[in-house]
Design a protein around this motif. Structure first.
Motif, PDB file in Angstrom:
ATOM      1  N   ASP A   1      12.408 -32.476  -0.874  1.00  0.00           N
ATOM      2  CA  ASP A   1      12.941 -31.063  -0.918  1.00  0.00           C
ATOM      3  C   ASP A   1      12.087 -30.088  -1.089  1.00  0.00           C
TER       4      ASP A   1
ATOM      5  N   GLU B   1      14.973 -26.391   3.178  1.00  0.00           N
ATOM      6  CA  GLU B   1      14.262 -27.211   4.028  1.00  0.00           C
ATOM      7  C   GLU B   1      13.816 -28.645   3.367  1.00  0.00           C
ATOM      8  N   ARG B   2      13.901 -29.688   3.934  1.00  0.00           N
ATOM      9  CA  ARG B   2      13.772 -30.931   3.591  1.00  0.00           C
ATOM     10  C   ARG B   2      12.665 -31.411   4.420  1.00  0.00           C
TER      11      ARG B   2
ATOM     12  N   THR C   1      10.597 -31.937   9.652  1.00  0.00           N
ATOM     13  CA  THR C   1      11.258 -30.875   8.706  1.00  0.00           C
ATOM     14  C   THR C   1      12.817 -30.601   9.080  1.00  0.00           C
ATOM     15  N   THR C   2      13.771 -30.130   8.025  1.00  0.00           N
ATOM     16  CA  THR C   2      14.963 -29.812   8.443  1.00  0.00           C
ATOM     17  C   THR C   2      14.912 -28.827   9.854  1.00  0.00           C
TER      18      THR C   2
ATOM     19  N   ARG D   1      16.953 -29.276  13.266  1.00  0.00           N
ATOM     20  CA  ARG D   1      17.966 -28.634  13.592  1.00  0.00           C
ATOM     21  C   ARG D   1      17.495 -27.741  14.988  1.00  0.00           C
TER      22      ARG D   1
ATOM     23  N   LEU E   1      16.338 -38.737   7.628  1.00  0.00           N
ATOM     24  CA  LEU E   1      16.564 -37.148   7.455  1.00  0.00           C
ATOM     25  C   LEU E   1      16.958 -36.670   8.810  1.00  0.00           C
TER      26      LEU E   1
ATOM     27  N   GLU F   1      20.351 -34.349   9.106  1.00  0.00           N
ATOM     28  CA  GLU F   1      20.580 -32.996   9.667  1.00  0.00           C
ATOM     29  C   GLU F   1      21.210 -32.949  11.019  1.00  0.00           C
TER      30      GLU F   1
END
Ligand SMILES: [Mg+2]
Ligand SMILES: [Mg+2]
Lengths: 361, 361
Positions: A150, A155-156, B165-166, B170, B201, B205
């Motif tokens: 995390d 954002e992860r 990453t997120t 996305r 992840l 997401e």
């Protein structure tokens, strides 16, 4: 010659299909110089029910002392809610890890009699016989560091590590070259050396190993994305493919699907020379049809044929069983899963009997 | 409506195939409400010859101020021995990176008239229309740490890092969902969440994004190895596939090969909404046939149709050009690369003229 074999029927249709191999072993013990002594144990869900764990240490000890292990299938809805660490599939991961089975052999074979099952044109897949050697214990599925972090700002970040060492690459490369020597003598090594250093190392080490010991084998390098294309375009160009755990996961499944008959495909997992190999059909435990006597035993019988060749030094006998399978298919015998119009539908037991009859012929 | 387009013909057959698009632009400017103002520059090997670098900063500045960029092809044996950092392909990597083109769009379309080119059975690929959205700037091809390390005992160790990453997930997910809304409304997201945290992840997401903003789209998750199988087994089950850089590299090539006509396939690389997209045919610069007037301009014309739809807000016009291509193929016109018995062989220029004639019809 006496050999020791551990049978792990497992769950679902596992016991029914292993029973057909037991008949074959009886025939071999009676009619050939080879004597196969078998032991048998619970495995997977069946072992959870019996012992509370999918693979008990006693079973593993017997496995270590065997020349080979033949598995049926594991898992089923009954054990869907058991703890992750003792689920049926954990038994499979444990035995692979404990026996250090680093080379996964996945043949993709098109039987003439089943050629119409392929989604590819018959002229493209006729006579197809590819063997994919997939590295099974290294690479991005096992590399560290790994995890999800995390970053605190909503954002992860998810990370995995692709990593290979010289010795990991060489040992699986040896398996591929030595098998190719007994086949068409060609190895195609697949990676992404153009964009990944781990792939560059893979290519360099395979090239070096080839030069040192296997110059009688034709070695070709191919980027993994091109291999995915070529499998579709002209699969007959391949003999043995050697590749890493991730690319092998994808390419072996694509190659299997070229055949159109997943229910027919055997597989093997091998460790260091002299250590026991693990053999099993690619298909699952099919709990929906378990106990009805209609399961297809041929993928298990073909896994046993691989076992004879690769772990019991009985190449001729393995070839003979493969030829017997070809012959029962050519006669038009089909279990329900591969049944088509004009063929004769048979039970699991009848199919096993037919293979033995073909062996005698 | 005035739009700015940068043309980068590049090397080999690039100038010939871009010339056919220039004719199309002339037709659009004369016959529709859309006015496309073009600039043009050297790129790739041609720019190395002219400026000493494959992509000069002035070209990049024009690209930034354009609504879209259309490329021909880059590279050729002439520049095989230039320094790695200024080779023609480095220009392509630079423009992608500088414009932050993170979403690679790779359609796999089977044209009825070319259905026999596929190695799959016609009934399996008829009407095929898949769009693969591949993440292009992240993942294991770019992650750090990376490299080959000497462990000192005769062993080396090759490492690459798969990282997402997120926000990286996305933004490419949005592209896929928004395109699916204009197509069949289905997205299949592919990863290996079962064995990779970066895939876990990715799945989480994509699922979250879907729930937040795109519940009108059907979302399906599929392991990447199963996707490689399913593309072969029943490709028509897919509409839009969204996946990471590595899996996208493999699956987009496999999907392209399903069509059997690589020379027909367009592609796009998109950045943030409002930023210029880069369009180019999937095929290369084909130096062996350059300058002979026999190259197939259709993949470039189809790339221009994508450009109209995705960067110039002219979906209808893009559709119209695609229909014109279908129609010239149905008439039996073929350039040399796709020529078969019973069809009429035409030159690059004749094929371009035929598409315009079909537009007028
Ligand atoms: Mg797999
Ligand atoms: Mg690729």
């Amino acid at each position: 010659m006496n050999k020791k074999l551990l049978l792990l029927p497992g769950d679902g249709i596992g016991p029914e299909i292993i029973a057909e191999v037991r008949k074959l072993i009886g025939w071999i013990n009676e009619h050939t110089d080879l004597t196969i002594d078998t032991e048998e144990d619970y495995f997977g869900g069946a072992a959870i029910d019996q012992y509370g764990v999918p693979l008990r240490d006693e079973t593993l000890e017997v496995a270590r002392k065997s020349d080979a292990i033949l598995m049926g299938a594991v898992g089923g809805p009954k054990w869907d809610n058991v703890d992750y660490s003792i689920r049926p599939e954990a038994g499979l991961l444990k035995i692979r890890k404990q026996l250090d089975l680093f080379a996964n052999l996945r043949p993709a074979i098109v039987f003439d009699a089943l050629i119409d099952a392929s989604s590819l044109k018959p002229e493209i897949v006729k006579g197809l016989d590819i063997l994919i050697v997939r590295e099974l214990t290294g690479g991005v599925y096992f590399g560290e560091p790994r995890g999800i972090e995390d970053l605190g700002n909503g954002e992860r970040r998810g990370v995995n590590t692709q990593v290979y060492t010289t010795s990991e690459i060489r040992r699986v490369g040896k398996v591929a070259f030595e098998i190719a020597q007994k086949r068409q003598g060609k190895v195609t090594s697949c990676e992404k050396a153009n964009v990944m250093e781990s792939g560059k190392l893979w290519r360099e080490e395979i090239t070096r190993l080839h030069g040192e010991s296997y110059s009688d084998v034709t070695l070709e390098h191919m980027y993994a994305d091109n291999a995915a294309m070529q499998l579709c375009r002209r699969p007959s160009q391949f003999d043995v493919i050697v590749t890493d755990n991730l690319f092998g996961d994808i390419l072996s499944d694509e190659a299997a699907m070229l055949t159109g008959s997943l229910g027919m495909l055997p597989s093997a997992a091998l460790g260091a020379p002299g250590s026991p190999g693990l053999y099993e059909p690619v298909h699952g435990s099919a709990p929906d049809i378990a106990g009805q006597g209609i399961a297809n035993p041929l993928a298990t019988i073909l896994s046993f044929a691989m076992l004879l060749k690769y772990s019991l030094d009985s190449v001729e006998l393995g070839d003979k069983i493969e030829a017997a399978v070809q012959s029962v298919l050519a006669e038009g015998l089909r279990t329900a899963d591969i049944m088509v119009e004009g063929c004769k539908k048979v039970s699991t037991v009848e199919m096993g009997d037919a293979v033995i009859a073909a062996l005698k012929a």
